[in-house]
Write a protein that holds these residues in place. Sequence first.
Motif, mmCIF file in Angstrom:
data_model
loop_
_atom_site.group_PDB
_atom_site.id
_atom_site.type_symbol
_atom_site.label_atom_id
_atom_site.label_comp_id
_atom_site.label_asym_id
_atom_site.label_seq_id
_atom_site.Cartn_x
_atom_site.Cartn_y
_atom_site.Cartn_z
ATOM 1 N N THR A 48 62.964 -131.007 11.113
ATOM 2 C CA THR A 48 62.889 -130.147 12.297
ATOM 3 C C THR A 48 63.647 -130.838 13.421
ATOM 4 O O THR A 48 63.388 -132.004 13.714
ATOM 5 C CB THR A 48 61.421 -129.938 12.729
ATOM 6 O OG1 THR A 48 60.701 -129.347 11.656
ATOM 7 C CG2 THR A 48 61.335 -129.035 13.961
ATOM 8 N N LEU A 61 64.868 -130.218 17.471
ATOM 9 C CA LEU A 61 64.798 -129.400 18.686
ATOM 10 C C LEU A 61 65.667 -130.050 19.750
ATOM 11 O O LEU A 61 65.605 -131.263 19.955
ATOM 12 C CB LEU A 61 63.358 -129.316 19.199
ATOM 13 C CG LEU A 61 62.320 -128.652 18.294
ATOM 14 C CD1 LEU A 61 60.934 -128.795 18.889
ATOM 15 C CD2 LEU A 61 62.658 -127.187 18.081
ATOM 16 N N ARG A 88 66.027 -129.770 23.691
ATOM 17 C CA ARG A 88 65.178 -129.172 24.730
ATOM 18 C C ARG A 88 65.234 -130.006 26.014
ATOM 19 O O ARG A 88 65.924 -131.021 26.083
ATOM 20 C CB ARG A 88 63.738 -129.094 24.216
ATOM 21 C CG ARG A 88 63.128 -130.449 23.891
ATOM 22 C CD ARG A 88 61.816 -130.329 23.136
ATOM 23 N NE ARG A 88 61.190 -131.643 22.964
ATOM 24 C CZ ARG A 88 60.107 -131.863 22.245
ATOM 25 N NH1 ARG A 88 59.508 -130.866 21.610
ATOM 26 N NH2 ARG A 88 59.592 -133.087 22.142
ATOM 27 N N TYR A 144 70.081 -133.797 27.322
ATOM 28 C CA TYR A 144 69.101 -132.992 26.593
ATOM 29 C C TYR A 144 68.283 -133.902 25.692
ATOM 30 O O TYR A 144 68.813 -134.861 25.126
ATOM 31 C CB TYR A 144 69.813 -131.949 25.706
ATOM 32 C CG TYR A 144 70.739 -131.035 26.451
ATOM 33 C CD1 TYR A 144 70.332 -129.756 26.851
ATOM 34 C CD2 TYR A 144 72.032 -131.427 26.767
ATOM 35 C CE1 TYR A 144 71.191 -128.909 27.545
ATOM 36 C CE2 TYR A 144 72.892 -130.595 27.466
ATOM 37 C CZ TYR A 144 72.464 -129.342 27.850
ATOM 38 O OH TYR A 144 73.318 -128.516 28.536
ATOM 39 N N CYS A 193 62.593 -139.137 19.520
ATOM 40 C CA CYS A 193 63.333 -138.319 20.474
ATOM 41 C C CYS A 193 64.163 -139.207 21.382
ATOM 42 O O CYS A 193 63.755 -140.297 21.767
ATOM 43 C CB CYS A 193 62.449 -137.349 21.250
ATOM 44 S SG CYS A 193 61.205 -138.067 22.270
ATOM 45 N N ARG A 212 72.383 -125.467 25.488
ATOM 46 C CA ARG A 212 71.285 -126.098 24.747
ATOM 47 C C ARG A 212 71.120 -125.449 23.373
ATOM 48 O O ARG A 212 71.002 -126.130 22.358
ATOM 49 C CB ARG A 212 69.981 -125.998 25.554
ATOM 50 C CG ARG A 212 68.776 -126.654 24.880
ATOM 51 C CD ARG A 212 67.461 -126.104 25.411
ATOM 52 N NE ARG A 212 67.319 -124.676 25.176
ATOM 53 C CZ ARG A 212 67.042 -124.135 23.988
ATOM 54 N NH1 ARG A 212 66.903 -124.890 22.920
ATOM 55 N NH2 ARG A 212 66.929 -122.823 23.858
ATOM 56 N N GLN A 213 71.139 -124.102 23.347
ATOM 57 C CA GLN A 213 70.995 -123.391 22.072
ATOM 58 C C GLN A 213 72.155 -123.714 21.129
ATOM 59 O O GLN A 213 71.956 -123.920 19.926
ATOM 60 C CB GLN A 213 70.950 -121.875 22.308
ATOM 61 C CG GLN A 213 69.629 -121.390 22.851
ATOM 62 C CD GLN A 213 69.647 -119.878 23.073
ATOM 63 O OE1 GLN A 213 70.573 -119.335 23.668
ATOM 64 N NE2 GLN A 213 68.625 -119.190 22.598
ATOM 65 N N GLN A 230 71.673 -127.137 19.653
ATOM 66 C CA GLN A 230 70.630 -127.137 18.624
ATOM 67 C C GLN A 230 71.154 -126.529 17.316
ATOM 68 O O GLN A 230 70.916 -127.057 16.221
ATOM 69 C CB GLN A 230 69.388 -126.371 19.100
ATOM 70 C CG GLN A 230 68.310 -126.302 18.012
ATOM 71 C CD GLN A 230 66.936 -125.986 18.552
ATOM 72 O OE1 GLN A 230 66.535 -126.460 19.608
ATOM 73 N NE2 GLN A 230 66.187 -125.175 17.819
ATOM 74 N N GLU A 273 71.316 -128.281 13.663
ATOM 75 C CA GLU A 273 70.632 -127.665 12.518
ATOM 76 C C GLU A 273 71.580 -127.523 11.327
ATOM 77 O O GLU A 273 71.212 -127.807 10.181
ATOM 78 C CB GLU A 273 70.066 -126.299 12.913
ATOM 79 C CG GLU A 273 68.829 -126.391 13.790
ATOM 80 C CD GLU A 273 68.418 -125.039 14.381
ATOM 81 O OE1 GLU A 273 67.306 -124.967 14.929
ATOM 82 O OE2 GLU A 273 69.211 -124.067 14.296
#
Length: 201
Positions: A12, A14, A16, A32, A49, A95-96, A99, A103
């Motif tokens: 996973t 993220l 963010r 980020y 993180c 940001r998206q 990510q 991914e």
Amino acid sequence: LIFIMHLQEFVTVLVRDPRIQKEDSWHSYIDYEIFIHTNSICFTRKTSCVRRRYREFVWLRQRLQSNAVLIQLPELPSRTPFFNMNNPNHVDHRRQGLQEFLEKILQDALLLSDSRLHLFLQTQLSPEDMEACVSGQTKFSVADAILSFASLNRRFPIEDEEEKKGTNDADSDSESSSSGLGPSDDSISCGCKASPASEES
């Protein structure tokens, strides 16, 4: 009878918590938080993180591409001259995109074998220090760096400074307000918020 359970591996990721960081009195940038939670044997730490800025993603993509020339890497969100860090829509769109980039990268076994990717995701080392570590120019292996320097804010400790101070921990990094080194940071809270603006040249 021996029963072997095959646990499904997962990663996973993220991206963010975008934050504006002041580089100097004239320049600011956004970094980020990258949060990783995984059970994959590929990863040294199962949760981590760190904070990264856009140009570090650009560096990562260039390095991954140069090492995997036959793979078409996913694109990063485009660098636009109209990007406004005070515009929440601009920031969230980037940001998206960051990510989605990670991914896709993490689904590729060949890219996942690149040590730079792991250093990028699980340490705060600069691109220069990541290169030095991967090319064997440091006394630290990649796994050592991930276990020991996940919370270090900028660079490897400088060995002669350590000798002067007689210390071998985060105290030698005056800018780091993190809680220190070691496995205690291997938790979901991670302490990313304790990362002030990193000094990147």
